[in-house]
Motif scaffolding. Structure first.
Motif, mmCIF file in Angstrom:
data_model
loop_
_atom_site.group_PDB
_atom_site.id
_atom_site.type_symbol
_atom_site.label_atom_id
_atom_site.label_comp_id
_atom_site.label_asym_id
_atom_site.label_seq_id
_atom_site.Cartn_x
_atom_site.Cartn_y
_atom_site.Cartn_z
ATOM 1 N N LEU A 327 0.830 -1.209 0.000
ATOM 2 C CA LEU A 327 0.000 0.000 0.000
ATOM 3 C C LEU A 327 0.863 1.258 0.000
ATOM 4 O O LEU A 327 0.414 2.327 -0.398
ATOM 5 N N ARG A 328 2.111 1.112 0.445
ATOM 6 C CA ARG A 328 3.001 2.273 0.483
ATOM 7 C C ARG A 328 3.310 2.779 -0.921
ATOM 8 O O ARG A 328 3.681 3.944 -1.105
ATOM 9 N N LEU A 329 3.168 1.911 -1.921
ATOM 10 C CA LEU A 329 3.429 2.334 -3.293
ATOM 11 C C LEU A 329 2.379 3.307 -3.811
ATOM 12 O O LEU A 329 2.561 3.929 -4.859
ATOM 13 N N GLN A 330 1.253 3.439 -3.063
ATOM 14 C CA GLN A 330 0.204 4.374 -3.461
ATOM 15 C C GLN A 330 -0.275 4.144 -4.892
ATOM 16 O O GLN A 330 -0.533 5.094 -5.638
ATOM 17 N N GLY A 331 -0.360 2.845 -5.293
ATOM 18 C CA GLY A 331 -0.875 2.525 -6.623
ATOM 19 C C GLY A 331 0.129 2.674 -7.743
ATOM 20 O O GLY A 331 -0.217 2.510 -8.916
ATOM 21 N N VAL A 332 1.389 2.973 -7.421
ATOM 22 C CA VAL A 332 2.422 3.084 -8.451
ATOM 23 C C VAL A 332 2.661 1.703 -9.069
ATOM 24 O O VAL A 332 2.896 0.728 -8.369
#
Length: 523
Positions: A327-332
């Motif tokens: 989730l830390r990737l924020q959808g990247v």
């Protein structure tokens, strides 16, 4: 006058010996006749045996000739094969040595022949080879040797040269002749010819070495774009030696921990928001230093080591992701380059998807970048693999678009999500120049097909502004983000999250919590 009278007693006496010898006479005649018949039978038998012997000899000669021909000629084209070519070449070299003349050796490979075989079948492929053999023979002189090495490779030996320029003429003529369409069963098929040329005695006086040098020149012709001829040079020899050495070292690069990944950000052009990152492979050689991907990736594909390297990339990406909460990737989205060779072994791609499922990592987090050539005439295996990838949720992107076939129609057929415009078109991008018109056309057509565009190699503000004008969706390049380690990518993502959450539209408490969270991640 009356015959003399014989007394009756005398007549009887004379008749007795005649009557007694009659059976003996008949018996003698019978024996004589039998001997004659037997003699005739013996003569006839000997004659038949002689005929049988002649037929056997003739048959044996025919069988020997047939065996010799099968051993020395290609059954399909009826051209000399590799074995007979070797003898012809060696004899021709001896003749040229004695006459102090030159000899040319042309090694010819048909580009695209495998596609014809895969699409139309081997029967059509065989007929194309037969026609190609006739076309090549039509381009050479009477007395020159045209041979078939096997597969779709041919060799032409041009002895007793008076001028090397003749080899240029013959090479150009073969290239021109072969690229004309082949008409088979009311259909047209297209192949081209790549040719490598070596010259005796300029390059070597050995038949084996001449073949090797012609092969190296052929490789150079293919690397230069195919559909052409190249003469051997000493530089090619150095390059081939270097290539073999690098290929050998590459096989142990994974085991020796010489490979690593970097991630280059991809930004949404509208607001320069980081929304994707491409995982790029790097090789730090222990003695040669950094080896460019453009150098070692083709070697990995040619040698087949790209399979093991591809598995290593999958493992490395998952190892990076295992260190954080996804989730830390924020959808990247993470983009991975997939070689056509890997599609020939789809079990490794399917295994990667299985690992994602077991790790509860969504497949939508990944995009596979493939070359457009893979989709031109895909095999059943490729089609099934693409379908499975799409069903799993993997996105598809076409890399380096514009450098190959450049047809958008087939991209829609396979539900391609992104098209990456090759950096060669971006580097010279200017207002209303050819690259501007080309990029604008690609973007417009792709948008009509509901695809999004990524421009590669964006390095200055002028390029960025022009791409905004023609409505490009995303950009990738040194202007905003260089390739960096995974930790650096995370810092950029966290900083972007921090900036977004700092907007005045958010409540004070929400802002403070988000800022603290982002600051913790950055520390």
């Amino acid at each position: 006058m009356s015959p003399p009278l014989v007394p009756q007693a005398w007549s009887a006496t004379l008749a007795q010996p005649l009557a007694a010898s009659e059976p003996a006479l008949v018996s003698g005649l019978a024996i004589e006749a039998g001997i004659t018949v037997l003699a005739l039978a013996c003569v006839f038998l000997v004659y038949q045996l002689w005929r049988f012997y002649l037929r056997a000899q003739r048959r044996e000669t025919e069988v020997r000739q047939q065996i010799w021909r099968q051993a020395n000629y290609d059954y399909l084209t009826q051209l000399p094969n590799r074995y007979l070519l070797q003898q012809c070449l060696e004899n021709a070299i001896l003749d040229c040595q004695q006459s102090q003349q030159q000899l040319g050796l042309l090694l010819i490979d048909l580009d695209g022949f495998k596609d014809v075989n895969d699409i139309a079948g081997h029967a059509v492929g065989d007929r194309l080879l037969q026609n190609a053999a006739l076309r090549i023979q039509s381009c050479v002189r009477d007395g020159d040797t045209t041979a078939k090495l096997g597969g779709d490779e041919f060799v032409v030996v041009i002895p007793k040269l008076k001028d090397v320029r003749l080899l240029h003429d013959i090479g150009a003529k073969i290239v021109e002749t072969v690229r004309s369409p082949f008409h088979i069963d009311d259909n047209q098929y297209f192949v081209t010819a790549s040719i490598g040329i070596a010259v005796f005695p300029d390059h070597s006086d050995s038949a084996e070495t001449l073949m090797m040098y012609a092969d190296q020149a052929l490789y150079a012709a293919k690397r230069a774009g195919k559909n052409q001829y190249q003469f051997f040079t000493q530089t090619m020899q150095q390059e081939i030696t270097e290539r073999i050495s690098l290929t050998h070292d590459l096989r142990s690069a994974v085991e020796n921990d010489e490979l690593h990944l970097v991630y280059q950000p991809i930004y949404r052009l509208q607001d320069i928001t980081l929304i994707k990152a491409e995982a790029l492979l790097r090789w730090q050689h222990p003695t040669r230093g950094n080896i460019p991907p453009g150098t070692f990736i083709p070697l990995a594909e040619e040698s087949g080591s790209i399979i093991e390297i591809g598995k290593w990339v999958f493992n490395e990406v998952l190892r990076d992701l295992s260190t954080i909460d996804p989730l830390r990737l924020q959808g990247v989205q993470i983009s991975l380059n997939i070689s056509p060779v890997q599609f020939a072994h789809p079990q490794h791609l399917m295994a990667f998807i299985k690992r994602l499922e077991r790790s509860n990592i969504p497949c939508e987090l990944f995009c596979f970048e493939i070359t457009e050539g893979l989709l031109l005439e895909p095999s059943r295996v490729v089609q099934d693999t693409l379908r499975a990838l799409k069903q799993a949720g993997i996105k598809l992107s076409i890399d380096d678009f514009g450098t190959g076939y450049s047809a958008l129609g087939y991209l829609k057929k396979y539900h391609v999500d992104y098209v990456k415009i090759d950096k060669s078109f971006i580097s010279n991008l200017g207002e209303d120049n050819y690259d501007f018109i080309l990029c604008r056309s690609i973007i417009q057509m792709a948008h009509e097909l509901n695809m999004q565009l990524i421009a590669e190699g964006v390095e200055n503000a002028q390029q960025e502004n022009i791409l905004k004008v023609i409505n490009c969706d995303f950009i990738q390049g040194f202007l905003h983000g260089k390739p960096a380690l995974f930790s650096s990518l995370l810092q950029q993502i966290d900083q972007q999250t921090l900036d977004q959450l700092s907007q005045p539209l958010l409540g004070v408490e929400t802002k403070m919590a988000a800022l603290q969270h982002a600051a913790t991640k950055l520390s």
